[in-house]
Design a protein around this motif. Structure first.
Motif, mmCIF file in Angstrom:
data_model
loop_
_atom_site.group_PDB
_atom_site.id
_atom_site.type_symbol
_atom_site.label_atom_id
_atom_site.label_comp_id
_atom_site.label_asym_id
_atom_site.label_seq_id
_atom_site.Cartn_x
_atom_site.Cartn_y
_atom_site.Cartn_z
ATOM 1 N N MET A 142 0.848 -1.171 0.000
ATOM 2 C CA MET A 142 0.000 0.000 0.000
ATOM 3 C C MET A 142 0.898 1.240 0.000
ATOM 4 S SD MET A 142 -2.819 1.125 2.866
ATOM 5 C CE MET A 142 -4.338 0.878 1.983
ATOM 6 N N THR A 143 0.549 2.194 -0.848
ATOM 7 C CA THR A 143 1.292 3.448 -0.912
ATOM 8 C C THR A 143 0.600 4.498 -0.049
ATOM 9 O OG1 THR A 143 0.047 4.300 -2.795
ATOM 10 C CG2 THR A 143 1.990 2.925 -3.282
ATOM 11 N N TYR A 144 1.296 5.589 0.196
ATOM 12 C CA TYR A 144 0.690 6.643 1.001
ATOM 13 C C TYR A 144 -0.506 7.274 0.282
ATOM 14 C CZ TYR A 144 3.285 10.109 -1.773
ATOM 15 O OH TYR A 144 3.773 10.873 -2.800
ATOM 16 N N GLU A 145 -0.478 7.291 -1.057
ATOM 17 C CA GLU A 145 -1.638 7.803 -1.804
ATOM 18 C C GLU A 145 -2.843 6.893 -1.609
ATOM 19 O OE1 GLU A 145 1.243 7.141 -3.647
ATOM 20 O OE2 GLU A 145 1.868 9.030 -4.541
ATOM 21 N N GLN A 146 -2.631 5.591 -1.621
ATOM 22 C CA GLN A 146 -3.727 4.641 -1.413
ATOM 23 C C GLN A 146 -4.304 4.764 -0.001
ATOM 24 O OE1 GLN A 146 -1.456 1.155 -2.485
ATOM 25 N NE2 GLN A 146 -2.557 0.954 -4.434
ATOM 26 N N LEU A 147 -3.434 5.003 0.973
ATOM 27 C CA LEU A 147 -3.900 5.187 2.342
ATOM 28 C C LEU A 147 -4.760 6.444 2.447
ATOM 29 C CD1 LEU A 147 -3.765 4.082 5.257
ATOM 30 C CD2 LEU A 147 -1.777 5.559 5.605
ATOM 31 N N ALA A 148 -4.318 7.524 1.825
ATOM 32 C CA ALA A 148 -5.094 8.772 1.835
ATOM 33 C C ALA A 148 -6.418 8.583 1.098
ATOM 34 C CB ALA A 148 -4.287 9.901 1.210
ATOM 35 N N ASN A 149 -6.401 7.885 -0.035
ATOM 36 C CA ASN A 149 -7.638 7.618 -0.776
ATOM 37 C C ASN A 149 -8.609 6.786 0.033
ATOM 38 O OD1 ASN A 149 -6.801 9.078 -3.002
ATOM 39 N ND2 ASN A 149 -5.967 7.290 -4.058
ATOM 40 N N TRP A 150 -8.099 5.802 0.768
ATOM 41 C CA TRP A 150 -8.939 4.970 1.638
ATOM 42 C C TRP A 150 -9.649 5.846 2.662
ATOM 43 C CZ3 TRP A 150 -8.001 4.431 6.970
ATOM 44 C CH2 TRP A 150 -8.849 3.543 7.623
ATOM 45 N N ARG A 151 -8.885 6.736 3.294
ATOM 46 C CA ARG A 151 -9.460 7.622 4.309
ATOM 47 C C ARG A 151 -10.539 8.519 3.708
ATOM 48 N NH1 ARG A 151 -8.447 12.729 5.917
ATOM 49 N NH2 ARG A 151 -6.531 12.933 4.707
ATOM 50 N N HIS A 152 -10.277 9.057 2.520
ATOM 51 C CA HIS A 152 -11.251 9.934 1.863
ATOM 52 C C HIS A 152 -12.500 9.166 1.437
ATOM 53 C CE1 HIS A 152 -8.779 13.492 1.953
ATOM 54 N NE2 HIS A 152 -7.771 12.809 1.441
ATOM 55 N N ARG A 153 -12.341 7.938 0.938
ATOM 56 C CA ARG A 153 -13.507 7.126 0.541
ATOM 57 C C ARG A 153 -14.451 6.890 1.703
ATOM 58 N NH1 ARG A 153 -9.844 3.981 -2.211
ATOM 59 N NH2 ARG A 153 -9.875 2.369 -0.604
ATOM 60 N N LEU A 154 -13.884 6.689 2.886
ATOM 61 C CA LEU A 154 -14.712 6.440 4.063
ATOM 62 C C LEU A 154 -15.156 7.724 4.754
ATOM 63 C CD1 LEU A 154 -12.941 3.354 5.652
ATOM 64 C CD2 LEU A 154 -14.941 3.413 4.187
ATOM 65 N N GLY A 155 -14.670 8.861 4.285
ATOM 66 C CA GLY A 155 -15.059 10.138 4.870
ATOM 67 C C GLY A 155 -14.511 10.341 6.271
ATOM 68 N N LEU A 156 -13.293 9.868 6.517
ATOM 69 C CA LEU A 156 -12.699 9.938 7.841
ATOM 70 C C LEU A 156 -11.697 11.076 7.944
ATOM 71 C CD1 LEU A 156 -11.858 6.146 8.310
ATOM 72 C CD2 LEU A 156 -13.824 7.379 9.251
ATOM 73 N N SER A 157 -11.569 11.617 9.143
ATOM 74 C CA SER A 157 -10.486 12.554 9.429
ATOM 75 C C SER A 157 -9.230 11.742 9.729
ATOM 76 C CB SER A 157 -10.847 13.415 10.641
ATOM 77 O OG SER A 157 -10.923 12.610 11.806
ATOM 78 N N ASN A 158 -8.102 12.411 9.824
ATOM 79 C CA ASN A 158 -6.865 11.711 10.189
ATOM 80 C C ASN A 158 -7.000 11.019 11.538
ATOM 81 O OD1 ASN A 158 -5.724 12.648 7.865
ATOM 82 N ND2 ASN A 158 -4.219 13.961 8.848
ATOM 83 N N ILE A 159 -7.613 11.718 12.482
ATOM 84 C CA ILE A 159 -7.774 11.157 13.824
ATOM 85 C C ILE A 159 -8.675 9.935 13.788
ATOM 86 C CG2 ILE A 159 -8.690 11.612 16.130
ATOM 87 C CD1 ILE A 159 -7.792 14.540 15.732
#
Length: 82
Positions: A1-18
């Motif tokens: 998993m790349t850092y872009e994929q991790l960020a995309n995962w977070r955005h798909r689920l509508g999550l904040s970093n926390i």
């Protein structure tokens, strides 16, 4: 998993970093470290992110199809009173 994929995962689920860090069970500074591309993302985080997204999809589908799940919030459970 790349850092872009991790960020995309977070955005798909509508999550904040926390929220993403909490769901993955890691400290927020560690999560931000991975998402900013400073470290190699461990396999367990990749597997956990896949599992979290899969469960979210299943839960949403269950809410659509089963009346017992319609009025539940996030918690992946239903009450006997429904």
């Amino acid at each position: 998993m790349t850092y872009e994929q991790l960020a995309n995962w977070r955005h798909r689920l509508g999550l904040s970093n926390i929220s993403a860090a909490i769901k993955l069970g890691i400290p927020i500074d560690e999560y931000e470290w991975y998402e900013n591309g400073y470290g190699v993302i461990p396999k367990y985080i990749e597997l956990a992110s896949f599992t979290i997204e899969f469960v979210e999809c299943l839960f949403l589908k269950a809410r659509e199809q089963n009346p017992k799940f319609r009025h539940t919030g996030i918690g992946y459970a239903y009450t006997k009173n429904d």
